[in-house]
Design a protein around this motif. Sequence first.
Motif, PDB file in Angstrom:
ATOM      1  N   MET A  85      53.290  32.087  39.511  1.00  0.00           N
ATOM      2  CA  MET A  85      52.488  32.762  40.531  1.00  0.00           C
ATOM      3  C   MET A  85      51.046  32.876  40.039  1.00  0.00           C
ATOM      4  O   MET A  85      50.793  33.294  38.906  1.00  0.00           O
ATOM      5  CB  MET A  85      53.067  34.164  40.795  1.00  0.00           C
ATOM      6  N   ALA A  86      50.094  32.521  40.891  1.00  0.00           N
ATOM      7  CA  ALA A  86      48.684  32.533  40.478  1.00  0.00           C
ATOM      8  C   ALA A  86      48.191  33.949  40.249  1.00  0.00           C
ATOM      9  O   ALA A  86      48.593  34.881  40.932  1.00  0.00           O
ATOM     10  CB  ALA A  86      47.844  31.867  41.565  1.00  0.00           C
ATOM     11  N   GLU A  87      47.315  34.085  39.252  1.00  0.00           N
ATOM     12  CA  GLU A  87      46.707  35.381  38.928  1.00  0.00           C
ATOM     13  C   GLU A  87      45.751  35.794  40.048  1.00  0.00           C
ATOM     14  O   GLU A  87      44.901  35.013  40.456  1.00  0.00           O
ATOM     15  CB  GLU A  87      45.907  35.224  37.623  1.00  0.00           C
ATOM     16  N   PRO A  88      45.888  37.016  40.633  1.00  0.00           N
ATOM     17  CA  PRO A  88      44.960  37.430  41.680  1.00  0.00           C
ATOM     18  C   PRO A  88      43.527  37.423  41.157  1.00  0.00           C
ATOM     19  O   PRO A  88      43.277  37.821  40.018  1.00  0.00           O
ATOM     20  CB  PRO A  88      45.415  38.868  42.010  1.00  0.00           C
ATOM     21  N   PRO A  89      42.589  36.959  41.974  1.00  0.00           N
ATOM     22  CA  PRO A  89      41.203  36.897  41.513  1.00  0.00           C
ATOM     23  C   PRO A  89      40.690  38.292  41.194  1.00  0.00           C
ATOM     24  O   PRO A  89      40.972  39.247  41.891  1.00  0.00           O
ATOM     25  CB  PRO A  89      40.458  36.304  42.721  1.00  0.00           C
ATOM     26  N   GLY A  90      39.978  38.414  40.115  1.00  0.00           N
ATOM     27  CA  GLY A  90      39.343  39.690  39.785  1.00  0.00           C
ATOM     28  C   GLY A  90      40.055  40.501  38.724  1.00  0.00           C
ATOM     29  O   GLY A  90      39.471  41.410  38.145  1.00  0.00           O
ATOM     30  N   VAL A  91      41.344  40.195  38.452  1.00  0.00           N
ATOM     31  CA  VAL A  91      42.072  40.986  37.452  1.00  0.00           C
ATOM     32  C   VAL A  91      41.451  40.792  36.067  1.00  0.00           C
ATOM     33  O   VAL A  91      41.196  41.759  35.340  1.00  0.00           O
ATOM     34  CB  VAL A  91      43.571  40.612  37.433  1.00  0.00           C
ATOM     35  N   GLU A  92      41.199  39.516  35.696  1.00  0.00           N
ATOM     36  CA  GLU A  92      40.604  39.249  34.384  1.00  0.00           C
ATOM     37  C   GLU A  92      39.198  39.852  34.289  1.00  0.00           C
ATOM     38  O   GLU A  92      38.806  40.388  33.255  1.00  0.00           O
ATOM     39  CB  GLU A  92      40.554  37.739  34.128  1.00  0.00           C
ATOM     40  N   ALA A  93      38.451  39.773  35.419  1.00  0.00           N
ATOM     41  CA  ALA A  93      37.103  40.357  35.430  1.00  0.00           C
ATOM     42  C   ALA A  93      37.176  41.866  35.230  1.00  0.00           C
ATOM     43  O   ALA A  93      36.368  42.447  34.491  1.00  0.00           O
ATOM     44  CB  ALA A  93      36.408  40.027  36.751  1.00  0.00           C
ATOM     45  N   ALA A  94      38.146  42.508  35.862  1.00  0.00           N
ATOM     46  CA  ALA A  94      38.313  43.963  35.710  1.00  0.00           C
ATOM     47  C   ALA A  94      38.679  44.311  34.273  1.00  0.00           C
ATOM     48  O   ALA A  94      38.164  45.282  33.698  1.00  0.00           O
ATOM     49  CB  ALA A  94      39.372  44.466  36.678  1.00  0.00           C
ATOM     50  N   LEU A  95      39.581  43.490  33.679  1.00  0.00           N
ATOM     51  CA  LEU A  95      39.949  43.719  32.279  1.00  0.00           C
ATOM     52  C   LEU A  95      38.744  43.596  31.361  1.00  0.00           C
ATOM     53  O   LEU A  95      38.534  44.420  30.458  1.00  0.00           O
ATOM     54  CB  LEU A  95      41.024  42.706  31.858  1.00  0.00           C
ATOM     55  N   ALA A  96      37.927  42.590  31.621  1.00  0.00           N
ATOM     56  CA  ALA A  96      36.732  42.368  30.785  1.00  0.00           C
ATOM     57  C   ALA A  96      35.744  43.521  30.938  1.00  0.00           C
ATOM     58  O   ALA A  96      35.183  44.022  29.942  1.00  0.00           O
ATOM     59  CB  ALA A  96      36.075  41.049  31.171  1.00  0.00           C
ATOM     60  N   LEU A  97      35.518  43.964  32.171  1.00  0.00           N
ATOM     61  CA  LEU A  97      34.606  45.088  32.414  1.00  0.00           C
ATOM     62  C   LEU A  97      35.118  46.357  31.746  1.00  0.00           C
ATOM     63  O   LEU A  97      34.356  47.112  31.139  1.00  0.00           O
ATOM     64  CB  LEU A  97      34.485  45.338  33.923  1.00  0.00           C
ATOM     65  N   LEU A  98      36.426  46.563  31.834  1.00  0.00           N
ATOM     66  CA  LEU A  98      37.029  47.760  31.238  1.00  0.00           C
ATOM     67  C   LEU A  98      36.843  47.755  29.725  1.00  0.00           C
ATOM     68  O   LEU A  98      36.542  48.790  29.117  1.00  0.00           O
ATOM     69  CB  LEU A  98      38.513  47.814  31.609  1.00  0.00           C
TER      70      LEU A  98
END
Length: 509
Positions: free
Chosen positions: A1-14
């Motif tokens: 299942m493809a990773e929803p867009p933005g999850v990795e960006a949110a992790l990086a910002l966090l």
Amino acid sequence: MAEPPGVEAALALLGRVSRMEEPLEELRALKVALQALPPAALRERGPEFPLAGLFALMGRGDSEQISLCVIILERFLQVMDPLYVIQHFGEELQKGLFHPDDEVKILTISQVGRIVEDPDAVREILITPELLRQVIYCIAAEKIAVAKEAIKSLTKVAEAPEGLEVLLVGNLLVDLKKVMAKSDIVRYRVYELVIGIASMSADSLNYCVNSGLISELIAELTGNDVLVRATCIETVTSLAHTHHGRQYLAQQGVIDKISNIIIGADADPFSGFYLPGFVKFFGNLVIVDSPQQICERYPAFVEKVFGMAEGQDPTLFGVGVDTLGILGSNLEGKLVLQKKGSRFQSVLNRIGHQAKNAPTELRIRCLDAIASLLYLPLDQQTEDLLGMTESWFSSLASHPLELFRSISTQPFPDLHCGALRVFTAIANQPWAQRLMIASPGFVEYIVDRSVEPDKPSKEAKYELVKALAGSKTVAEIFGNQHYLRLRAYLREGPYYVKAVATTAVEGAE
């Protein structure tokens, strides 16, 4: 299942904001990123999000930084398993209860509410009750929203048998009593909590009784301080909504004491402070119990209600009218009022007069009471009962139908809808239908959609049409043509708008 867009960006910002001294820009970006993510994506990756840094940032910085941290943390925590939250962030939640910012306290207390609803997570709190102790002290918060959130969460704690034991037996009960001593306002908040718990079940009530707090409340209710009485009666009334609560109040003689206070109210120049609440208490009993038994056992209540409706005090008149509407909302209560004979007819005339002449808010209450008193379900429409409601209607004014019709044409939506509710209440009764058809233009007014300017008015008119169209006698009394117009109105629904013109389309069949 493809990773929803933005999850990795949110992790990086966090990861970045946790290490920054001035993280406002990143927090704003993180807030926007999270709003775009579906809850399922957060739930799936939740444990991977390092939240400790956010909790640390929430403990310092300006109001915008704190507010952003609250919004972001709430988004994360709401999708996490409650057991995971208490196991990994229990210490941070406890610190949040000491935070000077009310937003942080509300976030923390709401999470405690989630945790105690989970059968596995609640045990974590109950074995280390320090968190609950701090929630108890939040009942004394200056901001009412914090106190209400604390009461809500503690009520949830008491829904679990072990939570009931922890809260109302032992050290936490001592804390509750300490909090009560802070001020009158806080004491009443604790009473609200305790009565909320007592209302859950007979077992909960027993715990609350054994805590001694209910006895303290009743002592204040029946004491000599009129302002305290007025405050306490509302809390006791909520307990009377439950069967086990009413049983307890009756067994303890509390209902008799309230009745005796009503009897003595005439000699008390300050009775206006507490009398409305005491009468409302019996009004609530009438809703959940037998009106006839309540009125026979406590005649002082009925006498006082009539006295209020006959008196000149507008506040007491309003309470009296409301209570008569409640009392007469079912058949048993109607028969109690009918036994009052000419005295009730006289009160009805006064209510009709006030429906026409009083200030708007009181007029609406009169209209609602009239509708409640006059409504008679189809299965109760005997000749005697129809004669009773017809005589009540006639007592309201010399020309009651025209009175309510004039009110229904006024440009005040609340009054307009109130008058329509009166017509709806009597619409299925043959005597009322005969009055309607005899009133020139009345049926035309009913089916005229143009006089209903707003949604509540359209819905109120539709309820009137539905009540008429559903009657077995309306076709005979109104005639077939009018009956068919009512059926068409009913079929078209409350919001139907007739098309003004049609456009021909080339080639259409």
